[in-house]
Design a protein around this motif. Structure first.
Motif, PDB file in Angstrom:
ATOM      1  N   PHE A 136       0.805  -1.217   0.000  1.00  0.00           N
ATOM      2  CA  PHE A 136       0.000   0.000   0.000  1.00  0.00           C
ATOM      3  C   PHE A 136       0.841   1.271   0.000  1.00  0.00           C
ATOM      4  O   PHE A 136       0.339   2.342  -0.358  1.00  0.00           O
ATOM      5  CB  PHE A 136      -0.941   0.014   1.204  1.00  0.00           C
ATOM      6  CG  PHE A 136      -2.059  -0.985   1.118  1.00  0.00           C
ATOM      7  CD1 PHE A 136      -2.620  -1.334  -0.092  1.00  0.00           C
ATOM      8  CD2 PHE A 136      -2.565  -1.584   2.267  1.00  0.00           C
ATOM      9  CE1 PHE A 136      -3.650  -2.251  -0.176  1.00  0.00           C
ATOM     10  CE2 PHE A 136      -3.603  -2.501   2.200  1.00  0.00           C
ATOM     11  CZ  PHE A 136      -4.143  -2.838   0.977  1.00  0.00           C
ATOM     12  N   SER A 137       2.090   1.200   0.390  1.00  0.00           N
ATOM     13  CA  SER A 137       2.943   2.392   0.397  1.00  0.00           C
ATOM     14  C   SER A 137       3.424   2.755  -1.005  1.00  0.00           C
ATOM     15  O   SER A 137       3.981   3.833  -1.218  1.00  0.00           O
ATOM     16  CB  SER A 137       4.151   2.190   1.314  1.00  0.00           C
ATOM     17  OG  SER A 137       5.032   1.204   0.792  1.00  0.00           O
ATOM     18  N   ARG A 138       3.205   1.868  -1.985  1.00  0.00           N
ATOM     19  CA  ARG A 138       3.610   2.117  -3.365  1.00  0.00           C
ATOM     20  C   ARG A 138       2.376   2.494  -4.187  1.00  0.00           C
ATOM     21  O   ARG A 138       1.898   1.736  -5.027  1.00  0.00           O
ATOM     22  CB  ARG A 138       4.312   0.897  -3.937  1.00  0.00           C
ATOM     23  CG  ARG A 138       5.587   0.526  -3.184  1.00  0.00           C
ATOM     24  CD  ARG A 138       6.285  -0.658  -3.812  1.00  0.00           C
ATOM     25  NE  ARG A 138       6.689  -0.396  -5.185  1.00  0.00           N
ATOM     26  CZ  ARG A 138       7.775   0.270  -5.547  1.00  0.00           C
ATOM     27  NH1 ARG A 138       8.579   0.772  -4.607  1.00  0.00           N
ATOM     28  NH2 ARG A 138       8.075   0.452  -6.824  1.00  0.00           N
ATOM     29  N   PHE A 139       1.829   3.690  -3.906  1.00  0.00           N
ATOM     30  CA  PHE A 139       0.589   4.152  -4.526  1.00  0.00           C
ATOM     31  C   PHE A 139       0.877   5.230  -5.559  1.00  0.00           C
ATOM     32  O   PHE A 139       1.975   5.796  -5.616  1.00  0.00           O
ATOM     33  CB  PHE A 139      -0.350   4.706  -3.455  1.00  0.00           C
ATOM     34  CG  PHE A 139       0.301   5.751  -2.575  1.00  0.00           C
ATOM     35  CD1 PHE A 139       0.371   7.090  -2.969  1.00  0.00           C
ATOM     36  CD2 PHE A 139       0.856   5.389  -1.360  1.00  0.00           C
ATOM     37  CE1 PHE A 139       0.974   8.039  -2.163  1.00  0.00           C
ATOM     38  CE2 PHE A 139       1.458   6.339  -0.542  1.00  0.00           C
ATOM     39  CZ  PHE A 139       1.522   7.663  -0.948  1.00  0.00           C
ATOM     40  N   CYS A 140      -0.119   5.529  -6.384  1.00  0.00           N
ATOM     41  CA  CYS A 140      -0.017   6.620  -7.341  1.00  0.00           C
ATOM     42  C   CYS A 140      -0.083   7.963  -6.615  1.00  0.00           C
ATOM     43  O   CYS A 140      -0.627   8.077  -5.514  1.00  0.00           O
ATOM     44  CB  CYS A 140      -1.146   6.547  -8.363  1.00  0.00           C
ATOM     45  SG  CYS A 140      -0.987   5.193  -9.524  1.00  0.00           S
TER      46      CYS A 140
END
Length: 450
Positions: free
Chosen positions: A86-90
């Motif tokens: 979840f920390s790798r979001f747009c």
């Protein structure tokens, strides 16, 4: 005859969310809940887009204190792994400031929400089994049912909010409920075990595909785990096993469940079954009523969208009610934007789930998905499955289109069909990602004929 502003049917996350938002603004709200809390329920994995709703409801501090931090989800496609961090979001993700969520035990989670509703002024009535609606001049004006004491009751309101889940009492009673295809069911229970996998212990949702279905393993507090599987109704029937037998065999032979639960584990709840998991209401609102949560629609739990959409739909309905004149019955047109938005959510989630099951049936699609991990694709995927369904609808439409194309071009050309023996449900993966007849890996040669 007393007429309340809003009568809410059901005290789950959708009903409680609507009750909290309305009662905290001074509306006269009655919540009619058939059961007594706490009660067992499935659906423990939440999404980061729900965290801002926790903040608005005034419960985030308690959720953070009581439940397990969830950094993301992991899917196992046989030997392949897809990680949704979840920390790798747009950049434009709605949950950019809260790139995490929680794993919750639904009994205390749901009780926390309904108690919050009571604390802000909602009249919560447990043991109130609503049996039908009261209709006057084609408008739903109230409900009737039976209490714990066996006595009948009638409750009237300017608006009835149906949050009864898959029961969908009002749409079903009005002939507005449809069972969608293909029909799938869920089999699940809670287990007690020592730690088995580090990722599970760290709060990751973990799931493993098999042909046209999947298993899950989710950590709960106090050495407990939620374990379950979703599969086609026909496939379950062909297995020739009871739900208890099938789940126990999954636990003993499915790779994810084998490694995730340590030796000596034991089941500590009854095995539950939810049938006809896909359903929808033709209309989400009508004269005197509106449906939220699973009473609006439910597709599949594979991406943990259920609780988020339940609370999001209830939030949007509550806001529409608060903008309306509370001195008169609420007009259905108030919910036009809500219905439009929810239909778009429904279409997007359905496409996402469709792409998921296409991948479960085709190793070529699995290879495509795992090859595309990292970079832009992963960020868009994480943002979508994190709960931003509407903003990323075009992305998931393309994923579904590519999956269908690759599945058709590179799919099963062997002409083989699998054995119908129950052994095709529960064994471990073989070499090179192929199958020894298992739920653990999705192989085109495992196709279950209808």
């Amino acid at each position: 005859m007393k007429q309340h502003d809003v009568v809410i049917l059901g005290g789950g996350p959708a009903g409680s969310t609507a009750a909290i938002l309305l009662a905290s603004q001074g509306r006269d709200v009655v919540v009619l809940e058939r059961e007594h809390f706490p009660r067992f329920h499935i659906g423990e994995s939440l999404l980061p887009a729900t965290v801002p709703i926790f903040e608005r409801l005034g419960v985030h501090h308690e959720v953070r204190r009581r439940f397990i931090h969830k950094p993301g989800g992991k899917w196992f496609y046989g030997p392949r792994e897809v990680v949704g961090d979840f920390s790798r979001f747009c950049r434009r993700a709605s949950f950019g400031s809260t790139p995490y969520s929680y794993l919750v035990e639904r009994a205390p989670f749901d009780e926390m929400l309904i108690r919050r509703a009571a604390d802000v002024g909602a009249d919560v009535r447990f043991g109130a089994d609503v049996r039908g609606t009261i209709v006057e001049n084609d408008r739903v004006v109230g409900v009737r049912g039976t209490g714990d004491d066996g006595k009948s009751f009638e409750v009237f309101g300017r608006l009835i909010v149906d949050a009864t889940g898959l029961r969908a009492l009002v749409p079903s009673g009005l002939g507005q409920r449809l069972i969608t295809q293909p029909q799938r069911l869920g089999i699940y229970a809670h287990y007690e075990s020592d730690p088995g996998r580090e990722d599970v212990e760290s709060g990751w949702f973990t799931g493993q595909m098999f042909y046209d279905g999947w298993t899950w393993l989710i950590k709960l507090p106090n050495r407990r785990y939620s374990v379950g599987a979703v599969m086609g109704v026909d496939r379950f029937r062909r297995s020739g096993r009871s739900p208890e037998e099938l789940l126990e065999r999954l636990v003993s032979e499915n790779e994810l469940l084998q490694t995730g639960l340590a030796p000596g584990h034991r089941r500590i709840s009854d095995v539950k079954v939810t049938g006809n998991m896909g359903s929808r209401s033709v209309r989400l609102a009508g004269p005197g009523w509106v449906a939220v949560g699973d009473a609006a629609f439910f597709i599949d739990p594979c991406y943990s969208s259920g609780v988020h959409l339940a609370m999001k739909s209830a939030e949007q309905v509550a806001d529409a009610i608060l903008r309306a004149d509370c001195s008169r019955p609420v007009c259905p047109t108030v919910f036009a934007k809500y219905e439009q938005d929810m239909r778009q959510h429904e279409r997007s989630v359905r496409k996402m789930v469709d792409a998921f099951y296409i991948a479960s049936r085709h190793t070529s699609v699995q290879k495509m998905v795992t090859t595309l991990q990292g970079g832009w694709f992963s960020r868009r995927f994480v943002t979508f499955v994190g709960g931003d369904f509407q903003a990323n609808a075009s992305f998931i439409s393309r994923v579904r289109l590519y999956s269908k194309f690759i599945g058709r071009v590179f799919g099963n050309n062997s002409g083989q069909s699998p054995s119908n023996h129950p052994e095709y449900l529960c064994s471990t993966p073989g070499k090179s990602g192929q199958t020894n007849g298992s739920l653990a890996v999705a192989d085109p040669a495992e196709r279950m004929t209808s």
